[in-house]
Design an enzyme around this catalytic site. Structure first.
Site, PDB file in Angstrom:
ATOM      1  N   THR A 105       0.808  -1.223   0.000  1.00 30.64           N
ATOM      2  CA  THR A 105       0.000   0.000   0.000  1.00 30.64           C
ATOM      3  C   THR A 105       0.839   1.270   0.000  1.00 30.64           C
ATOM      4  O   THR A 105       2.043   1.254   0.275  1.00 30.64           O
ATOM      5  CB  THR A 105      -0.922   0.024   1.237  1.00 30.64           C
ATOM      6  OG1 THR A 105      -0.124   0.120   2.420  1.00 30.64           O
ATOM      7  CG2 THR A 105      -1.799  -1.217   1.307  1.00 30.64           C
ATOM      8  N   ASP A 106       0.143   2.371  -0.276  1.00 32.73           N
ATOM      9  CA  ASP A 106       0.765   3.686  -0.167  1.00 32.73           C
ATOM     10  C   ASP A 106       0.583   4.184   1.272  1.00 32.73           C
ATOM     11  O   ASP A 106       0.087   3.457   2.132  1.00 32.73           O
ATOM     12  CB  ASP A 106       0.179   4.658  -1.197  1.00 32.73           C
ATOM     13  CG  ASP A 106      -1.316   4.906  -1.022  1.00 32.73           C
ATOM     14  OD1 ASP A 106      -1.884   4.585   0.046  1.00 32.73           O
ATOM     15  OD2 ASP A 106      -1.932   5.435  -1.965  1.00 32.73           O
ATOM     16  N   ALA A 107       0.928   5.422   1.523  1.00 29.45           N
ATOM     17  CA  ALA A 107       0.853   5.978   2.880  1.00 29.45           C
ATOM     18  C   ALA A 107      -0.579   6.020   3.418  1.00 29.45           C
ATOM     19  O   ALA A 107      -0.782   6.034   4.627  1.00 29.45           O
ATOM     20  CB  ALA A 107       1.454   7.381   2.902  1.00 29.45           C
TER      21      ALA A 107
END
Length: 128
Positions: A10-12
């Protein structure tokens, strides 16, 4: 093929990063061969090269989700194969793509070997 979404996917914001959908599809395509106990790493036989990808990102997968990649053989030619892949979370489609893969031997387009062709024919008839 089921895949759990981990933090590294995932991203942030906890949403699956777009390139990872392509990785999930690649894993599912490889798994087709592993399930048939096929040796897809024999360089003397040849290998597949992705020549076209048409992707639609429909809804995001998120950290902790359990997703399923469904794979369908849509067209099988002498030296290439077209594969449709869809990724679902439960009954919701998140992603779909159509991939064209060419078969290469000695860095040139070549007919798909008979053993690999038989795997594709089995998968095509099973509607995996």
């Amino acid at each position: 093929m089921q895949i759990r979404i981990y933090y590294e996917d995932t991203d942030a914001g906890g949403v699956v990063y777009h390139s990872n959908y392509l990785k999930f599809c690649e894993r599912a395509r490889s798994e087709m061969f592993f399930q048939k106990q096929a040796d897809i790493f024999d360089k003397n036989k040849g290998h597949f090269l992705l020549t076209k990808a048409n992707c639609s990102f429909l809804k995001p997968a998120k950290l902790g989700d359990l997703i399923e990649v469904k794979t369908f053989i849509t067209k099988l030619k002498k030296a290439s194969v077209c594969i449709k892949q869809e990724i679902y979370k439960e009954n919701t489609k998140l992603f779909e793509a159509e991939f064209t893969l060419a078969f290469l031997k000695n860095e040139k387009v070549a007919p798909i070997d008979e053993a690999t062709m038989q795997i594709f024919l089995l998968l095509q008839s099973a509607k995996t």
